[in-house]
Structure formats: structure tokens, C-alpha cells
Design a protein around this motif. Structure first.
Motif, PDB file in Angstrom:
ATOM      1  N   TYR A 138       1.036  -0.924  -0.332  1.00 30.48           N
ATOM      2  CA  TYR A 138       0.069  -0.500  -0.149  1.00 30.48           C
ATOM      3  C   TYR A 138       0.410   1.032   0.329  1.00 30.48           C
ATOM      4  O   TYR A 138       1.059   2.072   0.408  1.00 30.48           O
ATOM      5  N   SER A 139       2.119   1.618  -1.071  1.00 34.21           N
ATOM      6  CA  SER A 139       2.651   2.774  -0.870  1.00 34.21           C
ATOM      7  C   SER A 139       2.701   2.714  -2.593  1.00 34.21           C
ATOM      8  O   SER A 139       4.409   3.118  -2.905  1.00 34.21           O
ATOM      9  N   PRO A 140       1.914   3.329  -2.897  1.00 33.45           N
ATOM     10  CA  PRO A 140       2.034   3.279  -4.198  1.00 33.45           C
ATOM     11  C   PRO A 140       3.497   4.843  -4.704  1.00 33.45           C
ATOM     12  O   PRO A 140       4.268   5.091  -5.326  1.00 33.45           O
ATOM     13  N   GLU A 141       3.626   5.856  -3.347  1.00 37.83           N
ATOM     14  CA  GLU A 141       4.333   6.800  -3.643  1.00 37.83           C
ATOM     15  C   GLU A 141       6.015   6.182  -3.748  1.00 37.83           C
ATOM     16  O   GLU A 141       6.920   6.769  -3.756  1.00 37.83           O
ATOM     17  N   VAL A 142       6.310   4.898  -3.068  1.00 35.45           N
ATOM     18  CA  VAL A 142       7.348   4.410  -2.800  1.00 35.45           C
ATOM     19  C   VAL A 142       7.850   4.045  -4.738  1.00 35.45           C
ATOM     20  O   VAL A 142       8.773   2.993  -4.766  1.00 35.45           O
ATOM     21  N   ASN A 143       6.745   3.812  -5.414  1.00 35.46           N
ATOM     22  CA  ASN A 143       7.302   2.913  -6.520  1.00 35.46           C
ATOM     23  C   ASN A 143       7.391   4.423  -7.570  1.00 35.46           C
ATOM     24  O   ASN A 143       6.557   5.171  -8.156  1.00 35.46           O
ATOM     25  N   PRO A 144       8.998   4.032  -7.915  1.00 38.71           N
ATOM     26  CA  PRO A 144       9.448   5.037  -9.846  1.00 38.71           C
ATOM     27  C   PRO A 144       8.353   5.109 -10.738  1.00 38.71           C
ATOM     28  O   PRO A 144       8.358   6.529 -11.169  1.00 38.71           O
ATOM     29  N   ILE A 145       8.097   4.184 -11.132  1.00 37.60           N
ATOM     30  CA  ILE A 145       7.352   4.951 -12.058  1.00 37.60           C
ATOM     31  C   ILE A 145       5.923   5.777 -12.234  1.00 37.60           C
ATOM     32  O   ILE A 145       5.242   6.253 -12.510  1.00 37.60           O
ATOM     33  N   GLU A 146       5.407   6.013 -10.624  1.00 34.37           N
ATOM     34  CA  GLU A 146       4.513   6.801 -10.370  1.00 34.37           C
ATOM     35  C   GLU A 146       4.170   8.346 -10.363  1.00 34.37           C
ATOM     36  O   GLU A 146       4.008   8.974 -11.124  1.00 34.37           O
ATOM     37  N   ARG A 147       6.277   8.229 -10.305  1.00 36.41           N
ATOM     38  CA  ARG A 147       6.683   9.877 -10.614  1.00 36.41           C
ATOM     39  C   ARG A 147       7.373   9.703 -11.684  1.00 36.41           C
ATOM     40  O   ARG A 147       6.679  10.855 -12.466  1.00 36.41           O
ATOM     41  N   LEU A 148       7.389   8.839 -12.853  1.00 41.45           N
ATOM     42  CA  LEU A 148       8.002   8.865 -14.074  1.00 41.45           C
ATOM     43  C   LEU A 148       6.399   9.059 -14.739  1.00 41.45           C
ATOM     44  O   LEU A 148       6.236  10.399 -15.684  1.00 41.45           O
ATOM     45  N   TRP A 149       5.197   8.692 -14.395  1.00 42.68           N
ATOM     46  CA  TRP A 149       3.483   8.907 -14.797  1.00 42.68           C
ATOM     47  C   TRP A 149       3.726  10.657 -14.670  1.00 42.68           C
ATOM     48  O   TRP A 149       2.975  10.787 -15.696  1.00 42.68           O
ATOM     49  N   GLY A 206      17.153   8.933 -14.255  1.00 41.74           N
ATOM     50  CA  GLY A 206      17.797   8.395 -13.131  1.00 41.74           C
ATOM     51  C   GLY A 206      17.046   9.883 -11.950  1.00 41.74           C
ATOM     52  O   GLY A 206      16.804   9.086 -10.632  1.00 41.74           O
ATOM     53  N   SER A 207      17.190  10.788 -12.003  1.00 40.10           N
ATOM     54  CA  SER A 207      16.058  11.776 -11.103  1.00 40.10           C
ATOM     55  C   SER A 207      15.043  11.413 -11.120  1.00 40.10           C
ATOM     56  O   SER A 207      15.616  11.859 -10.104  1.00 40.10           O
ATOM     57  N   LEU A 208      14.318  10.731 -11.472  1.00 35.99           N
ATOM     58  CA  LEU A 208      13.423  10.466 -11.616  1.00 35.99           C
ATOM     59  C   LEU A 208      12.871   9.610 -10.207  1.00 35.99           C
ATOM     60  O   LEU A 208      12.177   9.137  -9.813  1.00 35.99           O
ATOM     61  N   THR A 209      13.834   8.521 -10.441  1.00 32.01           N
ATOM     62  CA  THR A 209      13.545   7.045 -10.755  1.00 32.01           C
ATOM     63  C   THR A 209      15.212   6.612  -9.206  1.00 32.01           C
ATOM     64  O   THR A 209      14.727   5.348  -8.871  1.00 32.01           O
ATOM     65  N   GLY A 210      15.853   7.331  -9.511  1.00 35.55           N
ATOM     66  CA  GLY A 210      17.159   7.108  -8.443  1.00 35.55           C
ATOM     67  C   GLY A 210      17.249   7.280  -6.920  1.00 35.55           C
ATOM     68  O   GLY A 210      18.089   8.038  -6.774  1.00 35.55           O
ATOM     69  N   TRP A 211      16.450   6.813  -6.352  1.00 40.29           N
ATOM     70  CA  TRP A 211      16.022   7.195  -5.235  1.00 40.29           C
ATOM     71  C   TRP A 211      17.209   5.686  -3.918  1.00 40.29           C
ATOM     72  O   TRP A 211      17.561   5.064  -4.869  1.00 40.29           O
ATOM     73  N   GLU A 212      17.080   6.964  -3.379  1.00 36.37           N
ATOM     74  CA  GLU A 212      17.932   5.913  -2.419  1.00 36.37           C
ATOM     75  C   GLU A 212      17.589   4.482  -1.766  1.00 36.37           C
ATOM     76  O   GLU A 212      18.892   3.334  -2.047  1.00 36.37           O
ATOM     77  N   PHE A 213      16.381   4.500  -1.533  1.00 35.02           N
ATOM     78  CA  PHE A 213      16.340   2.483  -1.119  1.00 35.02           C
ATOM     79  C   PHE A 213      16.760   1.713  -1.941  1.00 35.02           C
ATOM     80  O   PHE A 213      17.205   0.814  -1.951  1.00 35.02           O
ATOM     81  N   ILE A 214      16.332   2.361  -3.743  1.00 32.45           N
ATOM     82  CA  ILE A 214      16.486   1.602  -4.539  1.00 32.45           C
ATOM     83  C   ILE A 214      18.553   1.360  -4.715  1.00 32.45           C
ATOM     84  O   ILE A 214      18.942   0.493  -5.567  1.00 32.45           O
TER      85      ILE A 214
END
Length: 120
Positions: free
Chosen positions: A57-68, A103-111
Motif C-alpha cells: 500500500y505504498s504507491p508513493e515509493v513506486n518509481p513508475i508513479e513519478r515517471l507517469w 535517473g532523477s525520477l527513479t534513483g531513490w536511495e532505497f533503490i
């Protein structure tokens, strides 16, 4: 609530196999949600693919959401006459994406931490 089917699992397996075979010399970490077919016990995962499960239940950590979100921002003033025009506009925006933008949209620290743990 959507109930996944065997066909969902087969489609996901086909995607993984095609993706893995396209880049056979690379190790791929693919972030997935907790959809039933992503964690099905019968799911066959290629050796060069690691599935990274996001918290439930955490779509906010899904990189594709930021890309969309980025794509929606690029297209927000677009007025299309038909669905084909919309498809072409989305395809054009996808082709304009650079490695730096992605990279700027999906390169989160946990990834990046997951990649580091995998020693990549």
C-alpha cells in the motif's frame, strides 16, 4: 478488488523472459508491487532478474508513479482529437526521456541501496 489469474502470471513471466533475454549479460533489479502474480509461488524468474518488492500500500515509493507524473506534466495542456493522437504524443515523450531524466525520477536511495547490497 482484482483477482489475478493464471494468465496474469504467464504474461508477467513472458515479460520477464523477454526482458532478461534482451539484456542477457546484465543483472536487472525490477521493483514490483505486491500484486498476487508478482509473488506467485509458480512464477518463474530468470536468473539475471531480481524482484524488489515495495512495501504494501505504498504507491508513493513506486518509481513508475513519478515517471507517469512527469509525463502527465509534459502533456497536461495537450488536447487530442483521438486516442491515436494521444498514443503518438505519449510515445514521443517517452522517446525524449534521457538517462538523466529517468535517473532523477527513479534513483531513490532505497533503490540505490538495494543495488549496492547486490554489489552491482
Amino acid at each position: 478488488m482484482y483477482e489475478f489469474t493464471h494468465l496474469d502470471t504467464v504474461c508477467f513471466e513472458n515479460f520477464l523472459e523477454l526482458f532478461a533475454s534482451k539484456y542477457p549479460l546484465d543483472l536487472h533489479i525490477i521493483q514490483v508491487d505486491n500484486g498476487g502474480f508478482h509473488s506467485s509461488l509458480s512464477l518463474s524468474i530468470p536468473e539475471n532478474v531480481i524482484l524488489l518488492f515495495q512495501p504494501a500500500y505504498s504507491p508513493e515509493v513506486n518509481p513508475i508513479e513519478r515517471l507517469w507524473g512527469y509525463l502527465k506534466e509534459q502533456l497536461k495542456w495537450l488536447r487530442c482529437e483521438c486516442i491515436q493522437e494521444l498514443r503518438e504524443s505519449v510515445q514521443k515523450e517517452l522517446k525524449n526521456l534521457t538517462n538523466e531524466i529517468i535517473g532523477s525520477l527513479t534513483g531513490w536511495e532505497f533503490i540505490l541501496d538495494a543495488i549496492s547490497v547486490a554489489e552491482l
